[in-house]
Design a protein around this motif. Structure first.
Motif, PDB file in Angstrom:
ATOM      1  N   LYS A 121      17.720 -82.952  71.193  1.00 37.87           N
ATOM      2  CA  LYS A 121      16.645 -82.357  71.990  1.00 37.87           C
ATOM      3  C   LYS A 121      16.375 -80.912  71.545  1.00 37.87           C
ATOM      4  O   LYS A 121      15.216 -80.480  71.446  1.00 37.87           O
ATOM      5  CB  LYS A 121      17.003 -82.388  73.472  1.00 37.87           C
ATOM      6  N   ALA A 122      17.444 -80.157  71.277  1.00 35.47           N
ATOM      7  CA  ALA A 122      17.274 -78.769  70.843  1.00 35.47           C
ATOM      8  C   ALA A 122      16.610 -78.701  69.472  1.00 35.47           C
ATOM      9  O   ALA A 122      15.729 -77.860  69.237  1.00 35.47           O
ATOM     10  CB  ALA A 122      18.623 -78.059  70.815  1.00 35.47           C
ATOM     11  N   GLU A 123      17.014 -79.589  68.568  1.00 34.98           N
ATOM     12  CA  GLU A 123      16.412 -79.594  67.237  1.00 34.98           C
ATOM     13  C   GLU A 123      14.933 -79.958  67.297  1.00 34.98           C
ATOM     14  O   GLU A 123      14.115 -79.394  66.558  1.00 34.98           O
ATOM     15  CB  GLU A 123      17.169 -80.554  66.328  1.00 34.98           C
ATOM     16  N   PHE A 124      14.579 -80.882  68.189  1.00 32.60           N
ATOM     17  CA  PHE A 124      13.155 -81.200  68.370  1.00 32.60           C
ATOM     18  C   PHE A 124      12.400 -79.980  68.888  1.00 32.60           C
ATOM     19  O   PHE A 124      11.270 -79.700  68.459  1.00 32.60           O
ATOM     20  CB  PHE A 124      12.982 -82.365  69.342  1.00 32.60           C
TER      21      PHE A 124
ATOM     22  N   SER B  13       2.192 -79.252  75.985  1.00 33.45           N
ATOM     23  CA  SER B  13       3.178 -80.316  75.734  1.00 33.45           C
ATOM     24  C   SER B  13       4.565 -79.725  75.519  1.00 33.45           C
ATOM     25  O   SER B  13       5.572 -80.285  75.972  1.00 33.45           O
ATOM     26  CB  SER B  13       2.760 -81.164  74.529  1.00 33.45           C
ATOM     27  N   HIS B  14       4.625 -78.573  74.844  1.00 34.44           N
ATOM     28  CA  HIS B  14       5.909 -77.915  74.593  1.00 34.44           C
ATOM     29  C   HIS B  14       6.535 -77.436  75.910  1.00 34.44           C
ATOM     30  O   HIS B  14       7.730 -77.621  76.146  1.00 34.44           O
ATOM     31  CB  HIS B  14       5.696 -76.731  73.648  1.00 34.44           C
ATOM     32  N   VAL B  15       5.707 -76.846  76.764  1.00 28.95           N
ATOM     33  CA  VAL B  15       6.180 -76.383  78.072  1.00 28.95           C
ATOM     34  C   VAL B  15       6.697 -77.552  78.904  1.00 28.95           C
ATOM     35  O   VAL B  15       7.774 -77.474  79.517  1.00 28.95           O
ATOM     36  CB  VAL B  15       5.049 -75.651  78.813  1.00 28.95           C
ATOM     37  N   ASN B  16       5.954 -78.639  78.924  1.00 33.05           N
ATOM     38  CA  ASN B  16       6.375 -79.812  79.697  1.00 33.05           C
ATOM     39  C   ASN B  16       7.706 -80.350  79.193  1.00 33.05           C
ATOM     40  O   ASN B  16       8.566 -80.756  79.991  1.00 33.05           O
ATOM     41  CB  ASN B  16       5.310 -80.900  79.625  1.00 33.05           C
ATOM     42  N   TYR B  17       7.888 -80.356  77.877  1.00 34.53           N
ATOM     43  CA  TYR B  17       9.150 -80.847  77.296  1.00 34.53           C
ATOM     44  C   TYR B  17      10.310 -79.930  77.687  1.00 34.53           C
ATOM     45  O   TYR B  17      11.378 -80.406  78.092  1.00 34.53           O
ATOM     46  CB  TYR B  17       9.028 -80.910  75.771  1.00 34.53           C
ATOM     47  N   GLU B  18      10.089 -78.628  77.574  1.00 38.44           N
ATOM     48  CA  GLU B  18      11.153 -77.688  77.930  1.00 38.44           C
ATOM     49  C   GLU B  18      11.555 -77.844  79.395  1.00 38.44           C
ATOM     50  O   GLU B  18      12.751 -77.939  79.709  1.00 38.44           O
ATOM     51  CB  GLU B  18      10.687 -76.245  77.692  1.00 38.44           C
ATOM     52  N   GLU B  19      10.566 -77.840  80.275  1.00 39.93           N
ATOM     53  CA  GLU B  19      10.875 -77.813  81.706  1.00 39.93           C
ATOM     54  C   GLU B  19      11.415 -79.152  82.201  1.00 39.93           C
ATOM     55  O   GLU B  19      12.202 -79.183  83.160  1.00 39.93           O
ATOM     56  CB  GLU B  19       9.632 -77.394  82.495  1.00 39.93           C
TER      57      GLU B  19
ATOM     58  N   GLU C 275      12.908 -81.729  80.022  1.00 37.41           N
ATOM     59  CA  GLU C 275      14.059 -82.210  79.255  1.00 37.41           C
ATOM     60  C   GLU C 275      15.148 -81.144  79.067  1.00 37.41           C
ATOM     61  O   GLU C 275      16.316 -81.377  79.367  1.00 37.41           O
ATOM     62  CB  GLU C 275      13.594 -82.711  77.877  1.00 37.41           C
ATOM     63  N   LEU C 276      14.743 -79.979  78.598  1.00 36.91           N
ATOM     64  CA  LEU C 276      15.739 -78.970  78.252  1.00 36.91           C
ATOM     65  C   LEU C 276      16.312 -78.266  79.477  1.00 36.91           C
ATOM     66  O   LEU C 276      17.507 -77.962  79.514  1.00 36.91           O
ATOM     67  CB  LEU C 276      15.135 -77.945  77.291  1.00 36.91           C
ATOM     68  N   PHE C 277      15.484 -78.000  80.478  1.00 37.06           N
ATOM     69  CA  PHE C 277      15.999 -77.370  81.687  1.00 37.06           C
ATOM     70  C   PHE C 277      17.058 -78.249  82.354  1.00 37.06           C
ATOM     71  O   PHE C 277      18.056 -77.748  82.893  1.00 37.06           O
ATOM     72  CB  PHE C 277      14.873 -77.092  82.682  1.00 37.06           C
ATOM     73  N   ALA C 278      16.864 -79.553  82.308  1.00 37.06           N
ATOM     74  CA  ALA C 278      17.848 -80.467  82.894  1.00 37.06           C
ATOM     75  C   ALA C 278      19.182 -80.347  82.174  1.00 37.06           C
ATOM     76  O   ALA C 278      20.256 -80.376  82.805  1.00 37.06           O
ATOM     77  CB  ALA C 278      17.332 -81.907  82.820  1.00 37.06           C
TER      78      ALA C 278
END
Length: 351
Positions: free
Chosen positions: A262-265, A303-309, A311-314
């Protein structure tokens, strides 16, 4: 090519924010000194609480400057004034009453500077108003401190003039004034927001909200000068945000096996976002491609913001404690600040 320079009004606000920081640092220095000079336990307690507030508020001011995204230096007159007042407060020329009186005047100056920045932000851009919103807390507490200092001055002045104690109902009146002030400011105070205890997720979300505002402002004006102003701010904010994420919490997530992919993406997606940002910058606001490229950039950012909030925030909440997330927030802000310093040097032609 779009020249990446700060609008004069935004630079003026940046200078005023630097003035506010300089005043706040002087307030802390003076309060630290006065705590040791007062032998009244009640006054010392009130001043100690005030000092704790101001130390917290200095962090809010520093974070606000980073969120604002444009940095300035305090005016020479402010630097000269703070140096002279600091020297005077260390001397024996002033009585204790006089020193507290100077502190109250300085509180008034800091409060008015904060209110002025707030009023200016409302006129210049919604993104600025959002970035400096945490200053509402600082402005309120400076006004509240003024009320307490008036009470302290009444106590000290009565003692110096008569050798007697002031009216015993004094502090009840001060509390009434504070309650009235809280009623006036209550709807705009944002306690905790922008402070030292913000988690990295909260700060990143604030950045996302500001960027979204800037897209709206760019698309909502037909004035080329305003469009350029808003895009310059967008460019600076997105660049600092991306650089800081790459250096801090993205790297922290890669320590965990279930987060590496996920981080690499996110790294790759952000590289693509920055490349699009540079394309928009290169095209210039007067070009036929500007609006279409800006729309592509906005879609990519969304799309980048949605992915961060999502996937990555979790993953951040899964692997890190609240205390660790707050420390990561500090590191993220420091990385943004370093980038902004470098960009400021480039803009002003300094090495």
């Amino acid at each position: 090519m779009v020249p990446i320079i700060a609008d004069d009004k935004r630079l003026a606000i940046a200078v005023k924010l630097a003035d506010i920081k300089a005043l706040q640092e002087l307030l802390i220095t003076i309060e630290q000194r006065l705590v040791t000079l007062s032998d009244d336990p009640d006054i010392r307690k009130r001043l100690g609480d005030m000092l704790a507030d101001d130390q917290k508020n200095l962090t809010i001011i520093e974070n606000t400057i980073i969120q604002y995204g444009v940095k300035g230096e305090p005016r020479d007159t402010v630097v000269e004034m703070t140096d002279k007042l600091n020297d005077l407060m260390q001397s024996s020329k002033l009585s204790l009453y006089d020193k507290f009186s100077q502190l109250e005047l300085l509180k008034h100056q800091a409060a008015m500077a904060g209110i002025l920045v707030h009023k200016a932000a409302q006129l210049v851009g919604a993104d600025i108003d959002a970035a400096i919103a945490p200053l509402n807390t600082v402005n309120f507490e400076n006004r509240a401190h003024q009320e307490q200092l008036k009470g302290i001055l009444e106590v000290l002045g009565t003692r110096e003039l008569t050798g007697k104690e002031a009216d015993q109902g004094l502090w009840a009146r001060v509390q009434d004034s504070l309650a009235a002030l809280s009623g006036v400011f209550g709807s705009v105070i944002s306690h905790g927001e922008g402070g030292a205890d913000m988690k990295v997720t909260d700060i990143v979300r604030m950045d996302h909200q500001k960027v979204n505002m800037l897209f709206g402002q760019i698309q909502g004006t037909n004035d080329p000068a305003k469009k350029l102003e808003f895009f310059n701010q967008l460019y600076g904010d997105l660049s600092a945000h991306a650089e800081a994420e790459d250096q801090t919490w993205y790297a922290d997530l890669k320590r965990f096996d279930d987060s590496i992919e996920k981080a690499e993406f996110a790294y790759k997606d952000q590289d693509e976002l920055v490349a699009l940002l540079e394309q928009v910058k290169t095209s210039g606001i007067d070009s036929a491609e500007f609006d279409s490229r800006l729309a592509q950039l906005q879609q990519k950012v969304t799309s980048h913001v949605n992915y961060e909030e999502a996937e990555l925030f979790a993953k951040l909440r899964q692997h890190f404690s609240d205390e660790q997330l707050r420390e990561m927030g500090k590191q993220f802000q420091m990385a943004k600040s370093r980038y902004q310093d470098i960009r400021q040097q480039q803009m002003t032609g300094r090495s």
